[in-house]
Design a protein around this motif. Structure first.
Motif: not given
Ligand SMILES: [Zn+2]
Length: 197
Positions: A103-114
């Motif tokens: 696995y590779h855990v990104l730590g979230g997702a791309i979210n320009p609003l936040e």
């Protein structure tokens, strides 16, 4: 409002995700009337999680040593790498029993609003891992919502020129939700039916 320690506890509990003021009050009064041994166990668990748990230096899953249990498992293949947003997604996929890679855990997702862009996620670390040439297939298992899709699209653009097969979980997952909301069978099927993108 209450005075002193009980109000402090209600305030702290109320800052937790998914705990509203009413729940915070209910939990606080539960703690107040609970057996002291039970409350001590809870307090110890809270302290220990901060003392002992860290992130795996390879995949960024939660771990209690340098490397997590999955990265240390020599029976798993290095040829397939599954990208997820959070450690809880690793748990969801492990429950399906369909996956024997890493696995590779990104730590979230791309979210320009936040204000979350690619630099705030562990994408640089992912590209470094892929640079060793061992990975033959990269499975993008980000959440089936807007941010998850945007992240998958971004990663596909970055990784495909490296000559690595990139796949995305099949549709059928609850759209707009988190991976963890899918039951094991649905998630297992989506995994099996993954398609190249
Ligand atoms: Zn790991």
């Amino acid at each position: 409002m209450y005075e002193g320690a009980i109000q402090d506890l209600i305030d702290e509990l109320g800052r937790l995700p998914g705990v509203g003021p009413k729940s915070a009050q209910r939990i606080a009064f539960h703690v107040l009337s609970a057996d002291p041994a039970d409350v001590n166990r809870l307090a110890t668990a809270l302290r220990k999680v901060k003392e002992l748990v860290r992130f795996c230096t390879i995949c960024f899953n939660v771990a209690e040593s340098e490397q997590c249990r999955i990265c240390r498992d020599v029976r798993r293949t290095n040829e397939v790498l599954c990208v997820v947003e959070e450690p809880k997604d690793v748990v969801a996929i492990e429950r399906t029993g369909e996956f024997r890679g890493r696995y590779h855990v990104l730590g979230g997702a791309i979210n320009p609003l936040e204000g979350v862009g690619p630099d705030q996620l562990r994408i640089r670390e992912l590209l470094l891992r892929l640079g060793t040439g061992e990975v033959q297939e990269l499975i993008l298992a980000t959440d089936p919502n807007t941010e998850g899709e945007a992240t998958a699209t971004y990663l596909a653009l970055m990784v495909k020129p490296m000559g690595i097969k990139v796949t995305r979980l099949a549709s059928g997952l609850p759209v707009g939700g988190d991976l963890e909301y899918a039951d094991e069978i649905t998630l297992g099927r989506a995994f099996e039916g993954r398609r190249a993108i």
